[in-house]
Design an enzyme around this catalytic site. Structure first.
Site, PDB file in Angstrom:
ATOM      1  N   ASP A 146       4.943  18.581   2.749  1.00  0.00           N
ATOM      2  CA  ASP A 146       6.239  18.927   2.116  1.00  0.00           C
ATOM      3  C   ASP A 146       6.507  19.634   0.910  1.00  0.00           C
ATOM      4  OD1 ASP A 146       7.933  18.172   3.843  1.00  0.00           O
ATOM      5  OD2 ASP A 146       8.803  16.669   2.228  1.00  0.00           O
ATOM      6  N   MET A 202       0.761   3.633   6.157  1.00  0.00           N
ATOM      7  CA  MET A 202       1.419   4.992   5.504  1.00  0.00           C
ATOM      8  C   MET A 202       2.645   5.429   6.450  1.00  0.00           C
ATOM      9  SD  MET A 202      -1.253   6.967   2.788  1.00  0.00           S
ATOM     10  CE  MET A 202      -1.782   6.071   1.126  1.00  0.00           C
ATOM     11  N   ARG A 208       6.466   7.145   4.743  1.00  0.00           N
ATOM     12  CA  ARG A 208       7.538   6.851   4.217  1.00  0.00           C
ATOM     13  C   ARG A 208       8.817   7.117   4.790  1.00  0.00           C
ATOM     14  NH1 ARG A 208       5.954   7.755  -2.410  1.00  0.00           N
ATOM     15  NH2 ARG A 208       4.267   6.634  -2.222  1.00  0.00           N
ATOM     16  N   HIS A 226      -5.003   3.537   0.309  1.00  0.00           N
ATOM     17  CA  HIS A 226      -5.686   4.743   0.057  1.00  0.00           C
ATOM     18  C   HIS A 226      -6.899   4.772   1.130  1.00  0.00           C
ATOM     19  CE1 HIS A 226      -3.797   4.802  -3.783  1.00  0.00           C
ATOM     20  NE2 HIS A 226      -4.232   6.084  -3.772  1.00  0.00           N
TER      21      HIS A 226
END
Lengths: 341, 341, 341, 341
Positions: free
Chosen positions: A103, A169, A171, A272
């Site tokens: 992005d 992960m 968002r 992570h």
């Protein structure tokens, strides 16, 4: 030609495959000079270069991360940033720039392109939410890691009435949650695309545990949210570096589930580990194909395009088409996740 | 409805994900009875059934192989085979049949469909050569295993002037060779799609080792062949079970390379390890999606169709379109393999 | 003979290898009946049995968890618990009991032995802190998983001045922290054996990041504690199921490090993924050797002994010698961890 | 001090961990200069050096192979070899030499020590047959890889009456065969320590397949041999580089089994994949501990010793005690392998 190359944003496995492909093909076939910039756009702004020869890319295929380093730095958002970038491009006689990123990096690429630099982009993101491409570098590895973790959690003591929450992960898009949820056999998958009703989650768990099962796995994307109008008490706290300190979505879920069901509920936040380590074969192949396609596109004089996978083939799409759009998980996939719960 | 289910041909990782999806969705959502047949078409011919309930498919996602067993048996090629199949279909009141398999199984499915049985097929093959679908169950796992093996061979002593040949599966299509060759960073990839010129191979190796490198990896599909007019002395010997006893393509390559270059040349034939073990996340997801799509198709009354991936989505294609066609590796992919050598 | 078999405490990978060995050897060689008890001592107390034949242990070697189930239940700590156990032993005509477990299970085994039941124990614990044996079932797998996680974290963007904390299991002994810390190349290892001085940790990190490095990995055992007299503000909160809700050692470390250094500090708590999934080859071999040794010991009439590894060989040690003792990480190993920081 | 460092013989995973430990500890703690020699003794003879600083050993822990390169070169077996070695030692002012290697390298180390050079050795060999130490660098990784391969072969179609032969390394000692055979659940393990009776093998297979099983796995060490007096027709052929071209032990077994049982028998020779790739956690820990122990020993002035694991601790043993002795698999372990068949 002198071709600039950078990797921006968070790093993911498979970046080195793309760098290697750009260099091998660019130097070996086309006779270009490949000028690497260290730490993404920051390196361009600061003129921090690292010439890339075939010797530099030996044995990097199985190595995670990026040999060029990366940073979250957006030249257009920093005072003097664009000028610094343009001045490096000029000083280094860069004919075209290959930008590997998600992005933010692609957005910056558009800005730099508008300023007159030839740009070809390569999409990478473990979130898999870049528009116009079936897959982006890093996604397959992240799903693989998340699935392995769910597998491991699956075989631990199937204690009575325990709920295991695995936070992955994602968002704004729930690709990892949906796919790793399917691959790992999760009972509930919560993705940002479908705000969840905590009452329904609780009802499902109670019903399931009453019926027979003693053990449920809930896979939740970090960006999943409760549906409007549904209430969850527990509040989120954000730390000084912008990260969630407490009360992330998993903690909130755990709190509600324990309060309402009395079931022992445990949280594992993969964090992570999803973005590091050896890339899967699929991510190396994707990186390699994108790298070859990008340097070939540069050589042909293409501009403001991004490499993409469509119908199984590598193609080029206009960068303008991609910018500002998020590729969400389709209903068909979320339905499979729900159907197999 | 009573829906029959079988897995045919060589087994591959990911079959259990498809079986699980058919059962979970078929029983849980549609209320069907799922009647499993043991050992592929053989079980149909012999009426060897295994009813499948939700209890039977617990914890099978990470398990390789197929819980139904499989066999290489073609009812139309055996005297009385078709009659036996039709009689079981009738006795067991089977309304439709879901057949998971490759080439041979799909061909048999067509024959059985012609005899009046409703059939929905799911493609599996580590060779990835089923027509009309971007991927088939088992391929991703095979590529992953082959890539790991090449990685391991890469880090062994880079002895002077040694050539390592890695033979992978692929009789008529070189998908594993091309993709694992790219992912593993092979110097030479030999696929059935491009008959190779041994003189060129030898010349490349001599040139490379003279220049600098001391070590080359050649990935060769079992079905790769020398181009017409080029000579390779060493002859192949076939054993009593049809398998190659000596003089497989790797042995022949080794013989020629050692004769003409004097380089120590070692062969690793990956063989069966490519088709076993825990399926990758991608193969579990593919199997799950195909399973859901197949049982949904059966429920809607679809007939003579195969589940397929096109443009990243799961669709149905007419079985007739698939039969007898081989999906070869496209030039674009073979070119990437060569470009990165 | 009728030999009882149970697995108690938290489950770990490798238990099924031990169960399989007891059954294969016990039934096949010695002709015993193996009577499995479900869910550890709870199953003994409740007479919840599962006869074990060779068919029951097919294909279990690579499967994590325990096919017998497990529970944290201590008969001597529950009213009427010991009576219930003794009555089952009598009713089922159990001649001897093989108990696979850690601390708690071994302690219960001693109590039951005192009550007159012949007992042979097999040690398992991912913490590796059982006395008198070089290794216990589950430890090698846990270290392997923790090392993979550290590897993955290592290759993520080596952002400037970031500190990554990885929390591993180990309440009273720091075996996983020390070994995975060495294997993963951690800069700091914090184990319960050496209470740490937070001032020193902070000073080390500041010095290291000032010098050159931009990135540090701290591996901390869940049971590591600050040295007396050193102050750490942040307090721990414990939830209703006894687990740490917030303020675990990692959170406290993170808080202190960020406050005092200003370095972005991230926490990954590996948690349950350390105790699940496919056992490593080493854990399968250990489980297999222990299982054979235990059933052979039972057959010879041995009592109140535990299988153990000493000098690379499997031996038997008196259970009395083991009880109540913790095998701590030796200084030599902690020194290696520090030397390689 | 100026300390020389070399890695000799075939390479194995874990060598870089040892090199890293020698450098980190040697430079950081003791202030030595570490002088690497390229390609084992060859580099010493030719004065081919590579100074090693802390920068050179960054990120090498998970990398297989050896950053120093290796070669099978024995100075005492080459005319002028010893003189060349001694002259380099003198010219480079080497105070002591750390030699990492197996049999051959250790033997050469003894010779060089006799000529007056201080020597400390570190044992590595995937065969695990170095005397006086419980384990050597590389063994655990090799067993892990072999076990994974057997796992994969286990889940492939359990076709009727098929025999799968898996050939693993081990010329004079059968450590990999015995341990991977146990971990993978092999039905038959053939090790050099116990010459096998082909009649017995055939009888076992026939009996097993008649009883119920349709599938058997035979794990055979490359150095396994038929017992004297038993006959096996098929002859071995050796190629120009000393490697077996055809008729290795697996081929011979296959031939006999097929002839006498009619069972379809397939061979997988694992070969080089056993000695490459990422080292396991155990091999990294072992390499690290050995490296620290070796450089500490050198610093204390120790001479003609080898690092070893005894009773779980790292100790030093006289090199003289080790030379010329082979550590064979003990009966206890071979018995476990047989007991679990």
């Amino acid at each position: 030609m002198r071709v600039g190359l950078l990797t921006g944003g968070g790093d993911v496995p498979g970046l080195n495959a793309a760098i290697r492909a750009v260099v091998k093909r660019g130097v070996g076939e086309h006779g270009h000079h490949i000028v690497g910039f260290r730490n993404g756009w920051k390196g361009v702004a600061e003129g921090d270069i690292q010439p890339l020869t075939r010797a530099d890319i030996r044995n990097v295929l199985p190595i995670g991360g990026t040999l060029l380093g990366t940073a979250r730095f957006h030249p257009h958002a920093v005072e003097g940033g664009m000028d610094a970038v343009m001045s490096t491009i000029e000083n280094e006689h860069i004919d075209a720039l290959i930008c590997i990123g998600g992005d933010g990096t692609l957005h910056a690429a558009s800005k730099v392109a508008e300023a007159g630099v030839k740009v070809v982009a390569i999409p990478k993101t473990i979130d898999n939410d870049v528009w116009a491409t079936e897959s982006s570098i890093g996604f397959d590895t992240a799903v693989t890691i998340a699935t392995e973790a769910i597998d491991r959690i699956h075989t631990t003591a199937e204690s009575h009435n325990r709920v295991m929450i695995v936070e992955v992960m994602g968002r704004t898009a729930g690709w990892i949650a949906a796919t790793a949820g399917i691959a790992g056999g999760a009972e509930i998958v919560l993705a940002p695309e479908r705000p969840f009703d905590i009452d329904q989650v609780v009802r499902f768990l109670k019903h399931r545990h009453r019926a027979h099962a003693s053990f449920s796995i809930v896979v939740v994307a970090e960006g999943a949210t409760p549906a409007e109008g549904t209430s969850m008490d527990y509040e989120m706290q954000v730390g000084q570096f912008g990260q969630i300190v407490a009360g992330g979505i998993s903690d909130r879920l755990k709190h509600e589930i324990e309060q309402r069901t009395g079931f022992d509920t445990r949280v594992t936040v993969l964090g992570h580990i999803q973005r590091g380590g050896t890339p899967t074969a699929a991510d190396r192949i994707l990186g390699s194909r994108f790298g070859v396609a990008a340097i070939d596109a540069v050589t042909r004089g293409e501009d403001r395009v991004m490499t993409a996978v469509q119908d199984g083939e590598v193609v080029l799409v206009p960068l303008a088409e991609v910018a500002g759009r998020v590729k969400h998980v389709p209903d068909s996939l979320l339905d499979v996740a729900r159907a197999l719960a």
